[in-house]
Write a protein that holds these residues in place. Structure first.
Motif, PDB file in Angstrom:
ATOM      1  N   GLY A  79      23.490  41.629  33.324  1.00  0.00           N
ATOM      2  CA  GLY A  79      24.088  40.933  34.440  1.00  0.00           C
ATOM      3  C   GLY A  79      25.364  40.393  34.550  1.00  0.00           C
ATOM      4  O   GLY A  79      25.989  39.899  35.396  1.00  0.00           O
ATOM      5  N   GLN A 100      34.942  35.906  42.361  1.00  0.00           N
ATOM      6  CA  GLN A 100      34.831  35.499  43.538  1.00  0.00           C
ATOM      7  C   GLN A 100      33.990  36.702  44.539  1.00  0.00           C
ATOM      8  O   GLN A 100      32.874  36.222  45.297  1.00  0.00           O
ATOM      9  CB  GLN A 100      35.964  35.421  44.608  1.00  0.00           C
ATOM     10  CG  GLN A 100      36.806  33.968  44.114  1.00  0.00           C
ATOM     11  CD  GLN A 100      38.043  33.952  44.594  1.00  0.00           C
ATOM     12  OE1 GLN A 100      38.943  34.733  44.614  1.00  0.00           O
ATOM     13  NE2 GLN A 100      38.282  32.967  45.549  1.00  0.00           N
ATOM     14  N   ASN A 132      31.589  38.444  43.142  1.00  0.00           N
ATOM     15  CA  ASN A 132      30.387  38.578  42.506  1.00  0.00           C
ATOM     16  C   ASN A 132      29.716  37.137  42.092  1.00  0.00           C
ATOM     17  O   ASN A 132      29.555  36.920  40.943  1.00  0.00           O
ATOM     18  CB  ASN A 132      30.491  39.504  41.354  1.00  0.00           C
ATOM     19  CG  ASN A 132      31.006  40.918  41.391  1.00  0.00           C
ATOM     20  OD1 ASN A 132      30.097  41.746  41.904  1.00  0.00           O
ATOM     21  ND2 ASN A 132      32.167  41.148  41.175  1.00  0.00           N
ATOM     22  N   PRO A 133      29.425  36.377  43.020  1.00  0.00           N
ATOM     23  CA  PRO A 133      29.076  35.119  42.840  1.00  0.00           C
ATOM     24  C   PRO A 133      27.440  35.063  42.108  1.00  0.00           C
ATOM     25  O   PRO A 133      27.433  33.806  41.547  1.00  0.00           O
ATOM     26  CB  PRO A 133      28.879  34.445  44.299  1.00  0.00           C
ATOM     27  CG  PRO A 133      28.652  35.788  45.285  1.00  0.00           C
ATOM     28  CD  PRO A 133      29.639  36.715  44.580  1.00  0.00           C
ATOM     29  N   GLN A 134      26.672  36.369  42.274  1.00  0.00           N
ATOM     30  CA  GLN A 134      25.510  35.969  41.517  1.00  0.00           C
ATOM     31  C   GLN A 134      25.665  36.599  40.138  1.00  0.00           C
ATOM     32  O   GLN A 134      24.554  36.447  39.348  1.00  0.00           O
ATOM     33  CB  GLN A 134      24.504  36.777  42.551  1.00  0.00           C
ATOM     34  CG  GLN A 134      24.504  36.530  43.801  1.00  0.00           C
ATOM     35  CD  GLN A 134      24.046  34.981  44.153  1.00  0.00           C
ATOM     36  OE1 GLN A 134      23.220  34.666  43.272  1.00  0.00           O
ATOM     37  NE2 GLN A 134      24.676  34.433  45.029  1.00  0.00           N
ATOM     38  N   ARG A 135      26.765  36.821  39.647  1.00  0.00           N
ATOM     39  CA  ARG A 135      26.825  37.355  38.202  1.00  0.00           C
ATOM     40  C   ARG A 135      27.898  36.437  37.638  1.00  0.00           C
ATOM     41  O   ARG A 135      28.820  36.003  38.054  1.00  0.00           O
ATOM     42  CB  ARG A 135      27.364  38.977  38.434  1.00  0.00           C
ATOM     43  CG  ARG A 135      26.314  39.739  38.908  1.00  0.00           C
ATOM     44  CD  ARG A 135      26.685  41.016  39.008  1.00  0.00           C
ATOM     45  NE  ARG A 135      27.087  41.637  37.698  1.00  0.00           N
ATOM     46  CZ  ARG A 135      27.456  42.810  37.381  1.00  0.00           C
ATOM     47  NH1 ARG A 135      27.761  43.673  38.404  1.00  0.00           N
ATOM     48  NH2 ARG A 135      27.398  43.466  36.262  1.00  0.00           N
ATOM     49  N   GLN A 136      27.373  36.213  36.153  1.00  0.00           N
ATOM     50  CA  GLN A 136      28.474  35.706  35.146  1.00  0.00           C
ATOM     51  C   GLN A 136      29.719  36.645  34.993  1.00  0.00           C
ATOM     52  O   GLN A 136      29.605  37.988  34.598  1.00  0.00           O
ATOM     53  CB  GLN A 136      27.623  35.390  34.074  1.00  0.00           C
ATOM     54  CG  GLN A 136      26.966  34.212  34.040  1.00  0.00           C
ATOM     55  CD  GLN A 136      27.279  33.096  34.423  1.00  0.00           C
ATOM     56  OE1 GLN A 136      28.504  32.567  33.891  1.00  0.00           O
ATOM     57  NE2 GLN A 136      26.721  32.067  35.471  1.00  0.00           N
ATOM     58  N   ASN A 193      31.458  28.672  39.467  1.00  0.00           N
ATOM     59  CA  ASN A 193      30.753  28.243  38.484  1.00  0.00           C
ATOM     60  C   ASN A 193      30.248  29.286  37.682  1.00  0.00           C
ATOM     61  O   ASN A 193      29.817  29.191  36.431  1.00  0.00           O
ATOM     62  CB  ASN A 193      29.309  27.623  38.917  1.00  0.00           C
ATOM     63  CG  ASN A 193      29.627  26.219  39.559  1.00  0.00           C
ATOM     64  OD1 ASN A 193      30.632  25.521  39.129  1.00  0.00           O
ATOM     65  ND2 ASN A 193      28.773  25.897  40.844  1.00  0.00           N
ATOM     66  N   ASN A 194      30.711  30.549  38.052  1.00  0.00           N
ATOM     67  CA  ASN A 194      30.310  32.013  37.294  1.00  0.00           C
ATOM     68  C   ASN A 194      31.266  32.340  36.528  1.00  0.00           C
ATOM     69  O   ASN A 194      31.204  33.577  36.074  1.00  0.00           O
ATOM     70  CB  ASN A 194      29.695  32.878  38.439  1.00  0.00           C
ATOM     71  CG  ASN A 194      30.824  33.353  39.452  1.00  0.00           C
ATOM     72  OD1 ASN A 194      31.751  32.517  39.545  1.00  0.00           O
ATOM     73  ND2 ASN A 194      30.811  34.865  39.664  1.00  0.00           N
TER      74      ASN A 194
END
Length: 382
Positions: free
Chosen positions: A85, A129, A131-135, A163-164
């Motif tokens: 991820g 920005q 891909n907010p659900q991924r690091q 935060n990612n």
């Protein structure tokens, strides 16, 4: 400057070459290190060596940010990229550097890792920005030139609440590398580099100014001439160094006055000081562990430090035994002194980082035919 051609004029180059030939003392040899890879490529691409007298020698320095990054840090990046991820953002030159077992970021990408080539730190922010659900980790490298944009990205990430987003920081410092070359404890292993003066880097000096080089001129009595990357810039710098040595001077002179000032870019310096602090030591490819030669992210920005978030451990990996990158980066050897240069090691199949990077000394010699000329001369002598 209106046109780039003004700094590539053949007639002017021949005039400067004539002055160099007339002012270079035939009773002595001159050894100058061009620190930056941009100068190395200009020297090879425009045939500057062919315009210099035989007693003026140019030595390649460690001013290629891709070349000096140790294998262990590349291995760290590969391990990050292989995390489920995670998106790793990297400059293109980094993708092909071989790490352990022939692995590279490019091969990791081929195996399914989400590795994206970016042109700036701003690109990495945009990917975070989107891909907010991924690091998203930005693999930050470079000297003082590319450090301010990384600082801007970290501050933007904080302002945007990303935060990612984190940065794997590998920014290194030019003055520390020059100091290490001049007073390195590894001289016994690699040999002493004969140095009479330095051509100071162009883009780095735009940021830090000319003042930081005064220490080398005063302490080691080595003249420094800061020069641009165009062929006339480099040739004028060589002439200026010869004049200093002939008159017994060791000063910092600025040939690149159209872009470099004494104090540099104060705003950029302030920005870097706000976000980064010195590491106690950092490993350089070819130079070993160099004290206070690199930057790390300050604790106040620790939320955006990939080394903190992912608990990245220090890995030290030896170079390929057949590769002479370490000695080349120190200026002890030339690319053509490496047994695998131009045969096993080519841009299509790079064994060492000096062949991978667009600023690497080996890539410069290979791309612009210097090695073919040397092989031809050797064949004639045999």
């Amino acid at each position: 400057m209106k046109y780039i051609d003004e700094f590539r004029a053949g007639a002017l180059a021949r005039q400067i070459a004539a002055k160099i030939a007339s002012e270079a003392d035939p009773r002595r040899d001159y050894h100058f290190m061009e620190f930056c890879g941009g100068h190395t490529h200009a020297i090879s691409r425009f045939g500057i060596i062919d315009l210099l007298p035989d007693n003026v020698h140019m030595i390649h320095g460690p001013g290629c940010p891709v070349c000096v990054l140790p294998i262990g840090r590349v291995e760290n990046a590969i391990q990050l990229a292989q995390m489920p991820g995670l998106i790793l953002c990297s400059y293109g030159d980094m993708l092909r550097i071989p790490a352990t077992n022939g692995m590279s970021l490019l091969k990791a990408k081929a195996q399914g890792a989400d590795i994206r080539m970016v042109y700036s730190s701003a690109d990495a922010i945009k990917i975070a920005q989107e891909n907010p659900q991924r690091q998203v980790v930005f693999f930050a490298i470079g000297f003082e030139t590319t450090t301010p944009p990384t600082a801007v990205a970290i501050q933007q990430a904080q302002t945007l609440g990303l935060n990612n987003f984190t940065v794997f920081c590998n920014h290194v410092l030019t003055p520390s590398a020059i100091s290490h070359i001049l007073q390195s404890p590894e001289v016994r292993q690699f040999g002493l580099v004969p140095l009479d003066g330095f051509i100071g880097p162009a883009h780095v000096s735009v940021i830090i100014g000319s003042q930081p080089y005064e220490y080398f001129a005063e302490e080691f009595q080595k003249p420094v001439v800061i020069a641009g990357f165009e062929p006339l810039d480099v040739m004028q710098a060589i002439l200026m160094l010869i004049r200093q040595i002939n008159t017994g001077r060791a000063k910092v002179e600025n040939e690149f006055t159209r872009a470099v000032s004494l104090e540099g870019n104060r705003k950029a310096q302030s920005l870097v000081a706000e976000v980064f602090e010195l590491r106690r030591t950092f490993e350089w490819r070819g130079l070993g562990w160099v004290p206070y030669s690199a930057l790390k992210i300050k604790s106040s920005y620790a939320d955006f430090d990939a080394e903190q978030r992912f608990r990245i451990s220090t890995i030290s990996i030896a170079d390929n035994k057949a590769c002479e990158c370490g000695a080349i980066l120190r200026g002890v050897k030339r690319p053509q002194d490496c047994k695998i240069f131009g045969t096993v090691c080519t841009p299509e199949n790079p064994v060492g980082s000096c062949m991978v990077s667009s600023e690497g000394a080996c890539a410069a010699h290979y791309s612009y035919g210097r090695f073919r000329e040397n092989n031809h001369v050797a064949a004639q002598e045999n």
